[in-house]
Design a protein around this motif. Structure first.
Motif, mmCIF file in Angstrom:
data_model
loop_
_atom_site.group_PDB
_atom_site.id
_atom_site.type_symbol
_atom_site.label_atom_id
_atom_site.label_comp_id
_atom_site.label_asym_id
_atom_site.label_seq_id
_atom_site.Cartn_x
_atom_site.Cartn_y
_atom_site.Cartn_z
ATOM 1 N N ILE A 208 -50.117 -25.660 -1.792
ATOM 2 C CA ILE A 208 -49.312 -25.406 -2.986
ATOM 3 C C ILE A 208 -50.199 -24.954 -4.141
ATOM 4 O O ILE A 208 -49.879 -23.992 -4.864
ATOM 5 N N GLU A 209 -51.332 -25.623 -4.312
ATOM 6 C CA GLU A 209 -52.251 -25.257 -5.392
ATOM 7 C C GLU A 209 -52.772 -23.836 -5.224
ATOM 8 O O GLU A 209 -52.834 -23.059 -6.190
ATOM 9 N N ARG A 210 -53.126 -23.462 -3.991
ATOM 10 C CA ARG A 210 -53.617 -22.106 -3.747
ATOM 11 C C ARG A 210 -52.518 -21.075 -4.014
ATOM 12 O O ARG A 210 -52.767 -20.014 -4.589
ATOM 13 N N ALA A 211 -51.290 -21.406 -3.610
ATOM 14 C CA ALA A 211 -50.187 -20.469 -3.840
ATOM 15 C C ALA A 211 -49.938 -20.285 -5.332
ATOM 16 O O ALA A 211 -49.707 -19.156 -5.800
ATOM 17 N N GLU A 212 -49.981 -21.363 -6.075
ATOM 18 C CA GLU A 212 -49.764 -21.259 -7.516
ATOM 19 C C GLU A 212 -50.842 -20.402 -8.176
ATOM 20 O O GLU A 212 -50.553 -19.603 -9.077
ATOM 21 N N SER A 213 -52.081 -20.533 -7.716
ATOM 22 C CA SER A 213 -53.161 -19.736 -8.301
ATOM 23 C C SER A 213 -52.979 -18.252 -7.990
ATOM 24 O O SER A 213 -53.300 -17.387 -8.824
ATOM 25 N N HIS B 53 -45.209 -17.009 -2.690
ATOM 26 C CA HIS B 53 -43.842 -17.349 -3.113
ATOM 27 C C HIS B 53 -43.128 -18.120 -2.010
ATOM 28 O O HIS B 53 -42.381 -19.079 -2.292
ATOM 29 N N ARG B 54 -43.337 -17.728 -0.762
ATOM 30 C CA ARG B 54 -42.695 -18.425 0.349
ATOM 31 C C ARG B 54 -43.204 -19.868 0.443
ATOM 32 O O ARG B 54 -42.428 -20.797 0.686
ATOM 33 N N THR B 55 -44.495 -20.068 0.235
ATOM 34 C CA THR B 55 -45.054 -21.420 0.264
ATOM 35 C C THR B 55 -44.405 -22.302 -0.791
ATOM 36 O O THR B 55 -44.027 -23.447 -0.512
#
Length: 285
Positions: A242-247, A276-278
């Motif tokens: 989630i953290e990687r996706a947000e970054s 976005h899918r994550t």
């Protein structure tokens, strides 16, 4: 004639909205069926096929009809008996009249014609085809595009292992990938994994789910409620993911287009779509 497949890009978030857990329960055990509705699965699958002895088929149909006499708290699908066998016509006759039924799971499908015949006989019901033989895997895309009523495909790995003579799990990697590709090409949601038959082997289940997720599956069928949280944990994003996706999304918002992040990751449109899918999957919790 085969129905034209929809463009898979038309519904990019279809998998994120798809069921994650499918809990099988024998159709001739009313008490167990009632408990399954409260077990936390996204879908309960009442099994009229392998889980029911030949002399209990009629009773199982009646018990299933009773269960679905009122709308259940979660969607209920029914796995009917083999379409070329003597029990399937009776199954479909009873089930077609049940407005609370959310879908039919069709075992041992090996041709598009079987899907089309079933859709003709049960016009209002979503269909899900189980591919359980070498012939079925060869016809995966044709089956996946056979009729608009077909909403998903999946493997039945116990029968497929027997048909192929496979002893090691790696021997199923190609059929698994074939079904994942066929589903995607047909515009269907990613298929769920087949059941893990040892209900006490939760560590093995978790490892198998991780492998399935890597191959492109989404979610899994279960045969015991204790398997459900393991499947959910394996398929939902971790805090690190989630953290990687947000970054990724934050970087793309500041500077659209392809770029390298400070940590060395290269991102482009496809990577942003994956991020976005994550986050959409994370919001399921």
């Amino acid at each position: 004639m085969t129905t034209r497949a929809p463009d898979p890009t038309d519904h990019p978030d279809e998998t994120t909205a798809a069921p994650l857990t499918w809990l099988y329960v024998p159709g001739d055990r009313p008490g167990t069926m009632a408990k399954a509705l409260a077990a936390g699965a996204d879908v309960v699958v009442v099994d009229l096929e392998d889980a029911v002895a030949p002399d209990r088929k009629e009773y199982a149909r009646a018990a299933t009809a009773d269960l679905l006499s009122e709308r259940p708290p979660v969607p209920v699908h029914v796995r009917v008996n083999a379409l070329d066998g003597p029990e399937s016509a009776a199954d479909l006759h009873v089930l077609a009249a049940l407005p609370a039924l959310a879908g039919l799971r069709l075992p041992k499908v090996c041709s598009p014609a079987q899907v089309r015949r079933t859709a003709h006989n049960t016009p209002r019901l979503p269909l899900y085809a189980l591919l359980e033989s070498a012939l079925a895997v060869e016809h995966a895309y044709a089956i996946a595009t056979a009729h608009p009523a077909l909403r998903g495909i999946a493997l039945g790995e116990t029968d497929l292992r027997a048909d192929l003579g496979v002893r090691e799990d790696a021997g199923l990697d190609w059929p698994r990938s074939r079904v994942v590709l066929a589903a995607r090409a047909a515009g269907l949601a990613a298929p769920p994994q087949s059941v893990h038959p040892d209900v006490r082997d939760l560590a093995g289940l978790a490892a198998s789910c991780a492998r399935g997720r890597a191959l492109g599956f989404f979610g899994r069928a279960a045969i015991h409620p204790r398997q459900l949280p393991v499947i959910e944990a394996a398929y939902l994003p971790t805090p690190e993911e989630i953290e990687r996706a947000e970054s990724v999304i934050e970087a793309a918002a500041v500077r659209p287009g392809a770029q390298a992040l400070p940590d060395g990751r290269f991102i482009d449109t496809a990577v942003v779509a994956g991020a976005h899918r994550t986050l959409a999957l994370a919001r399921r919790t």
